[in-house]
Design a protein around this motif. Structure first.
Motif, PDB file in Angstrom:
ATOM      1  N   MET A  30       0.845  -1.164   0.000  1.00 24.74           N
ATOM      2  CA  MET A  30       0.000   0.000   0.000  1.00 24.74           C
ATOM      3  C   MET A  30       0.899   1.238   0.000  1.00 24.74           C
ATOM      4  O   MET A  30       1.882   1.280   0.721  1.00 24.74           O
ATOM      5  N   ILE A  31       0.527   2.208  -0.794  1.00 22.78           N
ATOM      6  CA  ILE A  31       1.271   3.456  -0.828  1.00 22.78           C
ATOM      7  C   ILE A  31       0.457   4.541  -0.121  1.00 22.78           C
ATOM      8  O   ILE A  31      -0.711   4.327   0.229  1.00 22.78           O
ATOM      9  N   ARG A  32       1.097   5.678   0.111  1.00 21.72           N
ATOM     10  CA  ARG A  32       0.465   6.745   0.892  1.00 21.72           C
ATOM     11  C   ARG A  32      -0.887   7.163   0.324  1.00 21.72           C
ATOM     12  O   ARG A  32      -1.854   7.325   1.070  1.00 21.72           O
ATOM     13  N   SER A  33      -0.985   7.327  -0.992  1.00 19.64           N
ATOM     14  CA  SER A  33      -2.251   7.770  -1.598  1.00 19.64           C
ATOM     15  C   SER A  33      -3.355   6.735  -1.391  1.00 19.64           C
ATOM     16  O   SER A  33      -4.523   7.104  -1.189  1.00 19.64           O
ATOM     17  N   GLU A  34      -3.010   5.444  -1.433  1.00 17.34           N
ATOM     18  CA  GLU A  34      -4.013   4.407  -1.172  1.00 17.34           C
ATOM     19  C   GLU A  34      -4.497   4.471   0.273  1.00 17.34           C
ATOM     20  O   GLU A  34      -5.687   4.299   0.544  1.00 17.34           O
ATOM     21  N   LEU A  35      -3.580   4.701   1.203  1.00 13.85           N
ATOM     22  CA  LEU A  35      -3.950   4.841   2.609  1.00 13.85           C
ATOM     23  C   LEU A  35      -4.890   6.025   2.797  1.00 13.85           C
ATOM     24  O   LEU A  35      -5.922   5.914   3.477  1.00 13.85           O
TER      25      LEU A  35
END
Length: 94
Positions: free
Chosen positions: A1-6
């Protein structure tokens, strides 16, 4: 998971907050975690894990292209250790 997905998951889970509010909150949390590690302190999130620093002493390395000896300075490296609950949850999900 990347920051934008979080950020997108949190915004979907908490519809009372805008995506921009969620982005600011995530940024503030990550900044606080980073600043704590920069100061040399340890971070413990119960049920998730802990972040700390491992010290690596200075050493002599080699340039793989030329084989020349290179001095590698001492450094502190971030280290994560998963908590018991996280390990159990990940293991049971397999």
């Amino acid at each position: 998971m990347i920051r934008s997905e979080l950020i997108n998951r949190l915004a979907a889970h908490f519809p009372q907050f805008t995506t921009k509010d969620t982005e600011l909150a995530v940024k503030a949390i990550l900044e606080a975690l980073s600043n704590t590690l920069v100061k040399g302190d340890r971070i413990e999130i119960r049920g998730f894990g802990s972040f700390g620093l491992n010290y690596r002493p200075p050493r002599t390395g080699r340039n793989p292209k030329t084989g020349e000896a290179v001095r590698v300075p001492a450094k502190a490296v971030p280290h994560f250790r998963a908590g018991k609950e996280l390990c159990t949850k990940v293991d049971s999900g397999r």
